[in-house]
Design an enzyme around this catalytic site. Sequence first.
Site, PDB file in Angstrom:
ATOM      1  N   HIS A  72       0.294  14.441  -0.087  1.00 38.19           N
ATOM      2  CA  HIS A  72      -1.198  14.487  -0.035  1.00 38.19           C
ATOM      3  C   HIS A  72      -1.844  15.105   1.141  1.00 38.19           C
ATOM      4  CE1 HIS A  72      -0.973  10.356  -2.694  1.00 38.19           C
ATOM      5  NE2 HIS A  72      -0.510  11.521  -3.048  1.00 38.19           N
ATOM      6  N   TYR A 203      -7.120   2.968   1.519  1.00 37.38           N
ATOM      7  CA  TYR A 203      -7.262   1.955   2.297  1.00 37.38           C
ATOM      8  C   TYR A 203      -8.644   1.344   2.064  1.00 37.38           C
ATOM      9  CZ  TYR A 203      -2.588   3.470   4.178  1.00 37.38           C
ATOM     10  OH  TYR A 203      -1.265   3.664   4.211  1.00 37.38           O
ATOM     11  N   PRO A 294       2.721  -3.675   7.464  1.00 33.32           N
ATOM     12  CA  PRO A 294       2.985  -2.171   6.965  1.00 33.32           C
ATOM     13  C   PRO A 294       1.590  -1.468   6.739  1.00 33.32           C
ATOM     14  CG  PRO A 294       2.937  -4.072   5.165  1.00 33.32           C
ATOM     15  CD  PRO A 294       2.744  -4.818   6.628  1.00 33.32           C
ATOM     16  N   LYS A 298       4.330   2.561   9.116  1.00 33.29           N
ATOM     17  CA  LYS A 298       5.332   2.947  10.324  1.00 33.29           C
ATOM     18  C   LYS A 298       6.654   2.392  10.220  1.00 33.29           C
ATOM     19  CE  LYS A 298       2.462   5.625  12.288  1.00 33.29           C
ATOM     20  NZ  LYS A 298       2.579   6.531  11.035  1.00 33.29           N
ATOM     21  N   TYR A 386      -0.819   8.689  12.360  1.00 36.13           N
ATOM     22  CA  TYR A 386      -0.597   8.112  10.765  1.00 36.13           C
ATOM     23  C   TYR A 386       0.445   9.155  10.289  1.00 36.13           C
ATOM     24  CZ  TYR A 386      -0.663   6.864   5.859  1.00 36.13           C
ATOM     25  OH  TYR A 386      -0.692   6.114   4.753  1.00 36.13           O
TER      26      TYR A 386
HETATM   27  P1  FAD Z   1      16.414  -2.859   6.625  1.00 34.58           P
HETATM   28  O1  FAD Z   1      15.703  -1.813   5.352  1.00 34.58           O
HETATM   29  O2  FAD Z   1      15.868  -3.940   6.599  1.00 34.58           O
HETATM   30  O3  FAD Z   1      18.074  -2.595   6.564  1.00 34.58           O
HETATM   31  C1  FAD Z   1      18.796  -3.550   6.960  1.00 34.58           C
HETATM   32  C2  FAD Z   1      20.019  -3.772   6.396  1.00 34.58           C
HETATM   33  O4  FAD Z   1      21.266  -4.409   6.816  1.00 34.58           O
HETATM   34  C3  FAD Z   1      19.809  -4.503   4.742  1.00 34.58           C
HETATM   35  O5  FAD Z   1      20.347  -3.599   3.809  1.00 34.58           O
HETATM   36  C4  FAD Z   1      20.532  -5.695   4.946  1.00 34.58           C
HETATM   37  O6  FAD Z   1      21.020  -6.088   3.742  1.00 34.58           O
HETATM   38  C5  FAD Z   1      21.612  -5.325   6.001  1.00 34.58           C
HETATM   39  N1  FAD Z   1      22.113  -6.602   6.628  1.00 34.58           N
HETATM   40  C6  FAD Z   1      21.463  -7.729   7.025  1.00 34.58           C
HETATM   41  N2  FAD Z   1      22.352  -8.576   7.579  1.00 34.58           N
HETATM   42  C7  FAD Z   1      23.601  -8.075   7.437  1.00 34.58           C
HETATM   43  C8  FAD Z   1      24.995  -8.425   8.035  1.00 34.58           C
HETATM   44  N3  FAD Z   1      25.034  -9.568   8.170  1.00 34.58           N
HETATM   45  N4  FAD Z   1      25.818  -7.764   7.639  1.00 34.58           N
HETATM   46  C9  FAD Z   1      25.929  -6.734   6.876  1.00 34.58           C
HETATM   47  N5  FAD Z   1      24.572  -6.027   6.658  1.00 34.58           N
HETATM   48  C10 FAD Z   1      23.571  -6.775   6.911  1.00 34.58           C
HETATM   49  N6  FAD Z   1       7.456   1.489   6.479  1.00 34.58           N
HETATM   50  C11 FAD Z   1       6.855   2.676   6.482  1.00 34.58           C
HETATM   51  O7  FAD Z   1       7.433   3.595   7.381  1.00 34.58           O
HETATM   52  N7  FAD Z   1       6.155   3.060   5.745  1.00 34.58           N
HETATM   53  C12 FAD Z   1       5.634   2.154   4.491  1.00 34.58           C
HETATM   54  O8  FAD Z   1       4.973   3.009   3.909  1.00 34.58           O
HETATM   55  C13 FAD Z   1       6.109   1.054   4.595  1.00 34.58           C
HETATM   56  N8  FAD Z   1       5.696   0.029   3.570  1.00 34.58           N
HETATM   57  C14 FAD Z   1       6.230  -1.205   3.442  1.00 34.58           C
HETATM   58  C15 FAD Z   1       5.869  -1.684   2.558  1.00 34.58           C
HETATM   59  C16 FAD Z   1       6.402  -3.198   2.258  1.00 34.58           C
HETATM   60  C17 FAD Z   1       5.699  -3.996   1.137  1.00 34.58           C
HETATM   61  C18 FAD Z   1       7.511  -3.707   3.103  1.00 34.58           C
HETATM   62  C19 FAD Z   1       8.280  -5.031   3.061  1.00 34.58           C
HETATM   63  C20 FAD Z   1       7.864  -2.733   4.250  1.00 34.58           C
HETATM   64  C21 FAD Z   1       7.296  -1.744   4.347  1.00 34.58           C
HETATM   65  N9  FAD Z   1       7.677  -0.801   5.444  1.00 34.58           N
HETATM   66  C22 FAD Z   1       7.135   0.295   5.542  1.00 34.58           C
HETATM   67  C23 FAD Z   1       8.738  -1.114   6.436  1.00 34.58           C
HETATM   68  C24 FAD Z   1      10.236  -0.592   6.052  1.00 34.58           C
HETATM   69  O9  FAD Z   1      10.453  -0.959   4.863  1.00 34.58           O
HETATM   70  C25 FAD Z   1      11.082  -1.209   7.031  1.00 34.58           C
HETATM   71  O10 FAD Z   1      10.686  -0.977   8.338  1.00 34.58           O
HETATM   72  C26 FAD Z   1      12.531  -0.480   7.015  1.00 34.58           C
HETATM   73  O11 FAD Z   1      13.226  -0.948   5.768  1.00 34.58           O
HETATM   74  C27 FAD Z   1      13.565  -0.793   8.153  1.00 34.58           C
HETATM   75  O12 FAD Z   1      14.749  -0.257   8.016  1.00 34.58           O
HETATM   76  P2  FAD Z   1      15.896  -0.878   8.847  1.00 34.58           P
HETATM   77  O13 FAD Z   1      17.176   0.321   8.312  1.00 34.58           O
HETATM   78  O14 FAD Z   1      15.985  -1.064  10.156  1.00 34.58           O
HETATM   79  O15 FAD Z   1      16.180  -2.202   8.334  1.00 34.58           O
HETATM   80  C1  DHB Z   2       2.757   2.473   0.653  1.00 37.55           C
HETATM   81  C2  DHB Z   2       2.973   1.192   1.722  1.00 37.55           C
HETATM   82  C3  DHB Z   2       2.383   0.959   3.047  1.00 37.55           C
HETATM   83  O1  DHB Z   2       2.663   0.129   3.839  1.00 37.55           O
HETATM   84  C4  DHB Z   2       1.318   1.850   3.166  1.00 37.55           C
HETATM   85  O2  DHB Z   2       0.704   1.856   4.425  1.00 37.55           O
HETATM   86  C5  DHB Z   2       0.993   2.959   2.335  1.00 37.55           C
HETATM   87  C6  DHB Z   2       1.827   3.175   1.079  1.00 37.55           C
HETATM   88  C7  DHB Z   2       3.539   2.349  -0.414  1.00 37.55           C
HETATM   89  O3  DHB Z   2       4.324   1.409  -0.726  1.00 37.55           O
HETATM   90  O4  DHB Z   2       3.401   3.387  -1.130  1.00 37.55           O
END
Ligand code: FAD
Ligand code: DHB
Length: 394
Positions: A72, A203, A294, A298, A386
Amino acid sequence: MRTQVGIIGAGPAGLFLAHLLHRASIASVVLESRSREDVEGTIRAGVLEQWVVDLMGELGIDGRMKQAADFHTGITLQWNQTRLHLDMQDLTGGKRVTVYPQHEVLRDLIAGRLAQGGEIVFGVSDTAIHGIDGDAPEIRFRRGSGAAEESLHCDYVIGADGFHGPGRQAIPKSVRSEYQKVYPFGWLGILTNAPRSWHELIYSNQAEGFALLSTRSPEVQRLYIQCDPHDDIAAWSDARIWEELHARLDIPGWTLHEGPIFQKGIIPLRSFVCDPMQYGRLYLAGDAAHIVPPTGAKGLNLAVADVLILSRALEAAYQRNDSALLARYSAICLRRVWKGERFSWYMTTMLHRNPAETEFERRIHLADLDFVGSSRAAATALAENYVGLPFDPL
Ligand code: FAD
Ligand code: DHB
């Protein structure tokens, strides 16, 4: 088992790190508690910053993304039933908004890593971190509950294990400061089989509360509405969800397309930072060290930023015997993290209706939106954050 870098967690942080280290000829093993199917099937983030898209290209894992992502040129903000198009491309000198879901990124990262011969052990249990105070750390684990305990010996342990993992807890409480804000609202997210209703993300802050319109494909749409974080999802019938979405998104002459809802869930919203992000031979990355609400999209992007910095620091340590960058890892990351925290708090506060807010505060939030709509400087500041802030020189 022995490797150079032992990584706990096959989320975006852990898997991007494994790729970045491979590019620098550094060996790593990823230990993940969930199954591959579970990791690849969990619906989470949607928006990638431009540099993350570029990085996927550099790592050679952007083939499917180039085909399937939605690119977009801007986003839409809505309040008082009017819409404001923010032209991100124009405001940021050419950067785009990329909608490509996190689980698809993870599928690309996992397939790419396995094709390189990289090791990811899924389904581990009893992960425990030992010896980070000395120079021979190890991660103990089992390949599933009931299996024999094994040790992964390594030079460095990376806690990329998300908010609930054991990584952060391995930093003694006496040296760790935690900063937190819990919001009095959550997000109810749905996936629906429906055609696209709008050409970009919306949004919206309406009197009824916040809503976000996003997309997954021409046939599948992703939508979120502000709700009580303690709500039981069973109390949200499909009819009630559509009613609230219409109330918060519809404007005169435009209505949201409905379809069958095939996935729904509620998440709480929180801001959290752990300082420092390192201790001895342990380095935290991503949600293990910081959480953002969220609204600013970020979380995933901050997780990848951490490991980009960490990979450069590990490269300097291994290839040039220079650990100065590693020593500054936490300080370098936290400068960017706090800006991500600020932006995510700003977007969240401006766009939600806090049940406890006064009429004065409500009007301040609307004035904030009006300011973005009437000042190019304000719109540019939002757009720069953003699409992703530039990295500080290392
Ligand atoms: P995680 O993705 O949590 O990965 C950690 C991994 O470690 C997991 O797979 C877990 O199973 C594993 N683990 C945990 N404990 C153990 C253990 N003891 N032993 C072995 N493995 C373990 N972010 C954005 O940038 N843009 C967005 O649009 C956005 N939208 C979001 C919307 C929603 C609804 C949600 C819930 C989150 C959103 N986020 C967004 C946030 C983003 O999903 C997280 O910040 C991201 O997943 C972080 O990545 P990570 O690798 O640090 O942790
Ligand atoms: C989505 C999630 C977000 O947190 C956001 O700010 C924008 C889009 C998504 O899941 O598509």
